[in-house]
Scaffold this motif. Structure first.
Motif, PDB file in Angstrom:
ATOM      1  N   ASP A 109      43.751  32.787  45.944  1.00  0.00           N
ATOM      2  CA  ASP A 109      43.486  34.229  46.022  1.00  0.00           C
ATOM      3  C   ASP A 109      44.501  35.009  45.190  1.00  0.00           C
ATOM      4  O   ASP A 109      44.164  36.020  44.556  1.00  0.00           O
ATOM      5  N   LEU A 152      38.063  37.532  49.431  1.00  0.00           N
ATOM      6  CA  LEU A 152      39.481  37.817  49.632  1.00  0.00           C
ATOM      7  C   LEU A 152      39.746  38.140  51.099  1.00  0.00           C
ATOM      8  O   LEU A 152      39.070  38.981  51.690  1.00  0.00           O
ATOM      9  N   ARG A 179      34.542  31.243  43.881  1.00  0.00           N
ATOM     10  CA  ARG A 179      35.690  32.084  43.568  1.00  0.00           C
ATOM     11  C   ARG A 179      35.723  32.421  42.070  1.00  0.00           C
ATOM     12  O   ARG A 179      36.025  33.551  41.680  1.00  0.00           O
TER      13      ARG A 179
END
Length: 574
Positions: free
Chosen positions: A310, A207, A169
């Motif tokens: 996220d 995502l 991420r």
């Protein structure tokens, strides 16, 4: 030198002209020079076939061919032979200038064409094209190096990527942030930059979002304007084109400057359309340290919440979007500042000289009027001289706004009275073919302003609107309303001038605030009106925006900070 000319290869010229007479004339001029190898084509299709064979150095192009006409012909020819010099032949200067903007090297007027002019234009066009080709080559080399370096960095990042989801991420954040920054530093428009950035965000697999979203930016009247979108229906795009602060999720995110997440938007949309499917929503404000610049709106699968990581990831991404928006706005402001600075240097000296010459003219006219009795026929002439001198002084004062800081008096100006005065001044100037109306909110209040300057801004915008509708008529609408941003002490008054005239294309809209730029005929305008208006509004801490499309009319909005407490006039440096 003579030996070099004998051994040099003749320049290959493709003449694209459907008129046999004109074709023979140009061929004869080129043959007389002796250093051109000419090939002719009577249509765009024939020209494209000739260009496909290669070897063409220069192209002489007529813009009225059997299978193509206008500026589109120039673009097609350049696309077919990007390395060749293009010389346009036309009977219209205006069309020739448009051809230059489309990429042609030069243009010649058919009615003044001669051999020497043709040869000189070909030579200069070829030289300019060679320089352009070298620059293009250098740019290609630089782009390849940048691309290579980018690939190398991406490869290094991929080698360092580990199986841990958090590390993946983090790398995704860096990659998207870097890509958006590269997009932001490109030469594309803001809408193109935001569209490309949105595509990058929607394509990110880490995502859990749908392939659907939009980017809004804040305009001068506390509204969100849809600037880029992907996957939205046409009806939804039209419905969301303008979203007020505080309206729907996007407007609320802008008002509160905090992300808003909803797992299911069923029935919660204030702005909706019948074909809207059930979905979740994520609206993240795009902001810098001083203000909200826009909102990133993303669609989520129904019932699937956005993970906290996220959400943090999207906040990082929108910081790159904020840099992109701020970078574009800074570029525009810098460009405008340079133009105004250049104008100021010129205007300052001229204005003072004109003022000095006006003093004796105005004084002698006033003395003459005092000496002449009422009814004396000479008195009317002197009054006309005095009126003209005062008008010239007003124009000089407008010009001085560009050249130096001026002390002006600002006071609490009631917006309703301001619009009422403007209406009275405009009634006699608006023709009967134009429907004229003025409206305002009852609680619109006041602004702290120089009344004369703001009145001149509105009158200038209104007369521009009248000019745009003078042939076919239409509707002129001047309105005032309160734009509530939702933040205490940050209310703005929006003064809007709308017309149903011919509208403007993007190219014109991008230049309307440039000094001396005008779309009016020669002698009908100076090109200073909107530049002065822009300077006045900016000096008042406001913003002037324009919304226009060809055939759809034009709307100018002047946003000024609302002044809630009436007070005494004050001296302000603007």
């Amino acid at each position: 030198m003579k030996e070099e000319n004998l051994t040099a290869s003749p320049e290959r010229v493709l003449l694209v002209e459907d008129s046999p007479t004109q074709r023979l004339l140009v061929e004869a001029m080129l043959a007389e020079a002796g250093d051109y190898l000419t090939e002719s084509a009577a249509s765009l299709a024939d020209a494209e076939k000739a260009l496909a064979r290669g070897g063409v150095d220069s192209i002489i192009l007529d813009l009225h061919l059997p299978d193509s006409s206008g500026i589109g012909t120039v673009r097609k020819i350049i696309e077919a032979a990007p390395g060749a010099a293009v010389l346009v032949m036309t009977a219209e200067k205006g069309l020739g200038r448009k051809a230059l903007r489309a990429g042609a090297g030069d243009y010649l007027l058919k009615d003044s064409l001669d051999a020497e002019t043709l040869r000189r234009a070909l030579r200069y066009s070829a030289e300019r094209q060679k320089i352009a080709n070298r620059l293009r080559g250098n740019r290609d080399v630089l782009e390849r190096r940048v691309a290579k370096r980018t690939r190398e960095l991406a490869e290094k990042m991929e080698r360092l990527e580990e199986a841990n989801e958090e590390q993946k991420r983090l790398l995704a954040r860096q990659r998207i942030f870097s890509t958006i920054l590269q997009i932001a530093l490109s030469g594309d428009t803001l809408a193109e930059v935001l569209g490309q950035a949105l595509a990058v965000i929607l394509s990110e697999p880490c995502l859990r979002i749908e392939n659907k979203g939009a980017v809004f930016i804040v305009d001068g009247c506390s509204n969100l304007t849809l600037k880029a979108q992907h996957g939205l229906s046409r009806q939804l795009v039209e419905s969301c084109a303008k979203t007020p602060f505080g309206a729907c999720l996007c407007g609320k995110a802008a008002t509160g400057n905090v992300p808003i997440l909803k797992e299911n938007m069923n029935g919660l949309h204030k702005i909706a359309c019948p074909d809207m499917e059930h979905h979740g929503h994520c609206c993240v404000p795009i902001a810098d340290s001083s203000s909200v610049l826009g909102v990133l709106s993303l669609y989520l699968p129904v019932g699937i919440p956005l993970a906290e990581k996220d959400e943090e990831f999207l906040i990082t991404v929108v910081s790159a979007l904020a840099l992109a928006i701020r970078h574009r706005k800074s570029e525009e402001e810098l460009q405008q500042l340079r133009k105004v600075e250049a104008l100021g240097k010129l205007a300052g000296g001229m204005a003072h000289e004109i003022n000095n010459m006006l003093v004796p003219i105005q004084a002698m006219a006033e003395f003459a009027i005092d000496d002449l009795q009422e009814g004396d026929p000479r008195r009317e002439g002197q009054e006309m001289i005095l009126q003209a001198a005062r008008r010239i002084r007003e124009l000089v004062e407008q010009t001085l706004l560009f050249s130096r800081k001026e002390e002006t008096v600002r006071e609490s100006v009631e917006v309703r009275r301001l619009l009422g005065d403007c209406e009275r001044l405009l009634r006699g100037a608006v023709p009967t073919t134009i429907k004229f109306k003025v409206s305002y909110d009852r609680d619109v209040g006041a602004v702290m302003a120089n009344r004369t300057q703001i009145e001149s801004v509105l009158l200038n915008l209104a007369m521009n609107a009248v000019h745009a509708m003078e042939e076919k008529g239409g509707v002129l609408d001047i309105s005032a309303g309160l734009a509530d941003s939702g933040r205490e002490g940050d209310d703005h008054v929006c003064l809007c001038v709308r017309d149903t005239g011919s509208g403007m294309d993007e190219e014109t809209k991008a230049r309307i605030f440039e000094p001396f730029f005008t779309t009016k005929k020669q002698g009908e305008g100076t090109g200073l009106g909107l530049s002065v208006a822009h300077g006045i509004v900016t000096a008042h801490g406001g913003v002037i925006t324009v919304d226009s499309r060809p055939g759809k009319g034009t709307t100018f909005c002047v946003s000024l900070p609302r002044y809630k407490t009436p007070g005494y006039p004050v001296q302000v440096t603007t």
